[in-house]
Design a protein around this motif. Structure first.
Motif, PDB file in Angstrom:
ATOM      1  N   TYR A  45       0.825  -1.207   0.000  1.00  0.00           N
ATOM      2  CA  TYR A  45       0.000   0.000   0.000  1.00  0.00           C
ATOM      3  C   TYR A  45       0.860   1.259   0.000  1.00  0.00           C
ATOM      4  O   TYR A  45       0.672   2.150  -0.840  1.00  0.00           O
ATOM      5  CB  TYR A  45      -0.917  -0.003   1.221  1.00  0.00           C
ATOM      6  CG  TYR A  45      -1.812   1.211   1.303  1.00  0.00           C
ATOM      7  CD1 TYR A  45      -3.129   1.156   0.857  1.00  0.00           C
ATOM      8  CD2 TYR A  45      -1.346   2.414   1.839  1.00  0.00           C
ATOM      9  CE1 TYR A  45      -3.959   2.278   0.934  1.00  0.00           C
ATOM     10  CE2 TYR A  45      -2.172   3.530   1.910  1.00  0.00           C
ATOM     11  CZ  TYR A  45      -3.464   3.468   1.456  1.00  0.00           C
ATOM     12  OH  TYR A  45      -4.264   4.576   1.531  1.00  0.00           O
ATOM     13  N   ASP A  49       1.077   3.900  -3.133  1.00  0.00           N
ATOM     14  CA  ASP A  49       0.674   5.281  -2.897  1.00  0.00           C
ATOM     15  C   ASP A  49       1.826   6.238  -3.215  1.00  0.00           C
ATOM     16  O   ASP A  49       1.635   7.289  -3.848  1.00  0.00           O
ATOM     17  CB  ASP A  49       0.230   5.428  -1.443  1.00  0.00           C
ATOM     18  CG  ASP A  49      -0.354   6.789  -1.149  1.00  0.00           C
ATOM     19  OD1 ASP A  49      -1.273   7.222  -1.874  1.00  0.00           O
ATOM     20  OD2 ASP A  49       0.109   7.444  -0.200  1.00  0.00           O
ATOM     21  N   ARG A 287     -12.238  -1.121  -0.693  1.00  0.00           N
ATOM     22  CA  ARG A 287     -10.990  -1.775  -0.284  1.00  0.00           C
ATOM     23  C   ARG A 287     -11.051  -3.278  -0.504  1.00  0.00           C
ATOM     24  O   ARG A 287     -10.123  -3.894  -1.047  1.00  0.00           O
ATOM     25  CB  ARG A 287     -10.715  -1.505   1.203  1.00  0.00           C
ATOM     26  CG  ARG A 287      -9.398  -2.103   1.706  1.00  0.00           C
ATOM     27  CD  ARG A 287      -9.382  -2.281   3.208  1.00  0.00           C
ATOM     28  NE  ARG A 287     -10.261  -3.353   3.653  1.00  0.00           N
ATOM     29  CZ  ARG A 287      -9.942  -4.650   3.632  1.00  0.00           C
ATOM     30  NH1 ARG A 287      -8.772  -5.046   3.144  1.00  0.00           N
ATOM     31  NH2 ARG A 287     -10.803  -5.560   4.064  1.00  0.00           N
ATOM     32  N   LEU A 320      -3.463  -2.404  -7.316  1.00  0.00           N
ATOM     33  CA  LEU A 320      -4.251  -1.680  -6.326  1.00  0.00           C
ATOM     34  C   LEU A 320      -5.061  -2.629  -5.458  1.00  0.00           C
ATOM     35  O   LEU A 320      -5.240  -2.398  -4.251  1.00  0.00           O
ATOM     36  CB  LEU A 320      -5.178  -0.684  -7.024  1.00  0.00           C
ATOM     37  CG  LEU A 320      -4.514   0.291  -8.000  1.00  0.00           C
ATOM     38  CD1 LEU A 320      -5.573   1.196  -8.641  1.00  0.00           C
ATOM     39  CD2 LEU A 320      -3.452   1.125  -7.298  1.00  0.00           C
ATOM     40  N   ALA A 323      -2.670  -3.892  -2.914  1.00  0.00           N
ATOM     41  CA  ALA A 323      -2.337  -2.831  -1.955  1.00  0.00           C
ATOM     42  C   ALA A 323      -3.461  -2.627  -0.951  1.00  0.00           C
ATOM     43  O   ALA A 323      -3.219  -2.372   0.235  1.00  0.00           O
ATOM     44  CB  ALA A 323      -2.049  -1.537  -2.695  1.00  0.00           C
ATOM     45  N   ASN A 324      -4.701  -2.761  -1.413  1.00  0.00           N
ATOM     46  CA  ASN A 324      -5.851  -2.596  -0.535  1.00  0.00           C
ATOM     47  C   ASN A 324      -5.986  -3.727   0.485  1.00  0.00           C
ATOM     48  O   ASN A 324      -6.819  -3.637   1.395  1.00  0.00           O
ATOM     49  CB  ASN A 324      -7.138  -2.508  -1.349  1.00  0.00           C
ATOM     50  CG  ASN A 324      -7.307  -1.163  -2.034  1.00  0.00           C
ATOM     51  OD1 ASN A 324      -6.680  -0.189  -1.665  1.00  0.00           O
ATOM     52  ND2 ASN A 324      -8.155  -1.131  -3.050  1.00  0.00           N
ATOM     53  N   ASP A 326      -3.049  -5.019   1.939  1.00  0.00           N
ATOM     54  CA  ASP A 326      -1.724  -5.074   2.552  1.00  0.00           C
ATOM     55  C   ASP A 326      -1.892  -5.142   4.074  1.00  0.00           C
ATOM     56  O   ASP A 326      -2.416  -4.203   4.689  1.00  0.00           O
ATOM     57  CB  ASP A 326      -0.940  -3.820   2.163  1.00  0.00           C
ATOM     58  CG  ASP A 326       0.501  -3.838   2.671  1.00  0.00           C
ATOM     59  OD1 ASP A 326       0.825  -4.703   3.519  1.00  0.00           O
ATOM     60  OD2 ASP A 326       1.287  -2.989   2.225  1.00  0.00           O
ATOM     61  N   ARG A 329      -1.014  -2.237   6.366  1.00  0.00           N
ATOM     62  CA  ARG A 329      -1.923  -1.087   6.389  1.00  0.00           C
ATOM     63  C   ARG A 329      -3.281  -1.449   7.002  1.00  0.00           C
ATOM     64  O   ARG A 329      -3.875  -0.652   7.728  1.00  0.00           O
ATOM     65  CB  ARG A 329      -2.124  -0.573   4.955  1.00  0.00           C
ATOM     66  CG  ARG A 329      -3.199   0.483   4.794  1.00  0.00           C
ATOM     67  CD  ARG A 329      -2.758   1.833   5.301  1.00  0.00           C
ATOM     68  NE  ARG A 329      -3.797   2.837   5.096  1.00  0.00           N
ATOM     69  CZ  ARG A 329      -3.617   4.132   5.267  1.00  0.00           C
ATOM     70  NH1 ARG A 329      -2.430   4.584   5.624  1.00  0.00           N
ATOM     71  NH2 ARG A 329      -4.617   4.980   5.082  1.00  0.00           N
ATOM     72  N   PRO A 345      -8.848   3.473   0.694  1.00  0.00           N
ATOM     73  CA  PRO A 345      -8.314   2.539  -0.299  1.00  0.00           C
ATOM     74  C   PRO A 345      -7.750   3.272  -1.507  1.00  0.00           C
ATOM     75  O   PRO A 345      -8.056   4.450  -1.738  1.00  0.00           O
ATOM     76  CB  PRO A 345      -9.535   1.708  -0.694  1.00  0.00           C
ATOM     77  CG  PRO A 345     -10.683   2.641  -0.474  1.00  0.00           C
ATOM     78  CD  PRO A 345     -10.315   3.452   0.740  1.00  0.00           C
ATOM     79  N   LEU A 346      -6.939   2.558  -2.274  1.00  0.00           N
ATOM     80  CA  LEU A 346      -6.340   3.124  -3.484  1.00  0.00           C
ATOM     81  C   LEU A 346      -7.163   2.808  -4.732  1.00  0.00           C
ATOM     82  O   LEU A 346      -6.664   2.929  -5.849  1.00  0.00           O
ATOM     83  CB  LEU A 346      -4.912   2.600  -3.653  1.00  0.00           C
ATOM     84  CG  LEU A 346      -3.905   3.072  -2.605  1.00  0.00           C
ATOM     85  CD1 LEU A 346      -2.545   2.423  -2.847  1.00  0.00           C
ATOM     86  CD2 LEU A 346      -3.780   4.594  -2.612  1.00  0.00           C
TER      87      LEU A 346
END
Length: 422
Positions: A45, A49, A287, A320, A323-324, A326, A329, A345-346
């Motif tokens: 994440y 980012d 997310r 993404l 990453a959401n 991770d 995070r 979220p990304l």
């Protein structure tokens, strides 16, 4: 399984339908891993980012595209995307984005709340009528597609009678956003792009003859007044992208999110009882099963991230969806938990290319989910929904549901809800 093998699995039909196990295999190699020469895969994440915001990274521009795809200008799909704000870097990206940004300002979006709610109510009435005999209905075709397409078409000034045309054209065109595409898939994408460009060419001509209070008229007038601020190719390309991006992502958010809620009845019951929870739910749904799973960036200068050095000219595949989830995070990231701290979220990206319509998509989802659950309290999946074999834009092909016994129409502010909540 090494990173290259995991990446191959991710690009396979099996990996595209359910990418999350493969994300974890890639994560085992670190938040950033070199999977192939010049290709770095990002699952962290913080790292994703950081790279999305780093000015030393950009989207694939014409010069780089010429190196990897010399004939790209012959493709209506690729050239349409390439000429839009989606695939341009500053200063061109900033110039085009500013021209459309006013239509998506927080004040303008807040003012659309009643219109969006009324459209959602009308669609739910139609679903109920079509399911009068208890037969399943496809919530994608009857609600998750027509709601956002109706909203974005109203902004663009597209007549309501034309809205059914766009689902297939857009679905075909967006194949070009996948990280890999076959010759056959590109031909389908080109056909969809050609249809969309022809449609908007006619709409542009109509708005020149008869201006209206819509975004298409505003962009046409910018082009006609000063072609350097917006060229003819850019005008058509951005209209196509604004339309497609305006409903594809939100349709997937509504479909993906509804499946999650129906599979978590306790969470659905809590949202049904308190629509004021909708903003937190939507963030967690974004997310948990993001409608946009990846994006790519190219380094214009050496960059160090995640303990690795990315040379200039490297490609970063930013996952993404990974990453959401991770765990650094989001504790226990595989669990759907709308009570967790604000997720951020990304799913809509970050940095200069942060989704222009993110606020509108959030508004539509924050209104739609409570309405679906309150108006249709016995809503249930009718079998197993079928995913599209797409990775970039993750969503379902069909989503059959049964509606059960109708509830009393829930119009206006629900009893017990705070003013201004969905």
């Amino acid at each position: 399984m090494d990173a290259a093998e995991a990446l191959t699995l991710l690009m396979s039909p099996q990996g595209r339908v359910d990418p999350y196990p493969t994300y974890e295999r890639l994560r085992e190699h670190g938040p950033v891993v070199q999977a192939l020469p010049g290709l770095y895969v990002v699952t962290g994440y913080a790292e994703a980012d950081e790279l999305l915001r780093d000015p030393r990274l950009g989207v694939l521009d014409d010069a780089l595209r010429d190196q990897v795809w010399p004939n790209w200008r012959e493709s209506p799909a690729v050239s349409s995307i390439a000429r839009s704000m989606l695939r341009t870097n500053p200063p061109d990206h900033s110039r085009m984005r500013r021209l459309a940004a006013g239509a998506f300002s927080p004040r303008r979006i807040a003012g659309m709340r009643d219109v969006v709610r009324a459209q959602a109510e009308e669609l739910l009435d139609g679903m109920r009528d079509r399911a009068g005999d208890g037969a399943p209905v496809d919530v994608l075709a009857d609600f998750a597609y027509p709601l956002p397409v109706g909203v974005i078409c109203a902004l663009l000034g597209v007549p309501a009678t034309d809205r059914p045309l766009f689902r297939r054209w857009a679905g075909d065109l967006t194949g070009v956003l996948e990280p890999e595409i076959t010759v056959e898939e590109l031909a389908v994408a080109d056909a969809g792009a050609a249809e969309l460009r022809a449609y908007f060419a006619e709409l542009v001509a109509a708005r020149r003859r008869t201006p209206a209070d819509d975004l298409t008229t505003a962009l046409v007038q910018v082009h006609d007044t000063d072609g350097e601020r917006l060229t003819g190719d850019e005008l058509l390309a951005n209209l196509v992208v604004l339309l497609v991006a305006g409903f594809e992502t939100t349709t997937n958010l509504l479909g993906n999110g509804l499946v999650v809620l129906l599979r978590h009845p306790g969470a659905a019951a809590a949202l049904r009882a308190d629509p004021g929870l909708a903003p937190a739910y939507v963030e967690e749904l974004l997310r948990y099963d993001s409608p946009v799973q990846l994006t790519t960036r190219t380094t214009t200068a050496p960059v160090r991230c995640g303990g690795l050095d990315l040379p200039a000219g490297s490609t970063a595949l930013l996952l993404l969806g990974a990453a959401n989830r991770d765990p650094r995070r989001f504790p226990d990231p595989q669990r759907f938990d709308p009570t967790r701290d604000q997720a951020h979220p990304l799913s809509f990206g970050a940095g200069p290319h942060y989704c222009l319509g993110a606020g509108l998509a959030r508004l539509e989802a924050q209104l739609a989910f409570p309405l679906l659950l309150r108006r249709l309290p016995e809503l249930a999946l009718a079998g197993t929904p079928r995913h599209r074999t797409r990775l970039t834009l993750r969503g379902y092909q069909t989503l059959p549901v049964t509606l059960g016994t109708p509830a009393v129409a829930d119009r206006g502010t629900p009893a017990g809800a705070h003013p201004g909540t969905p």
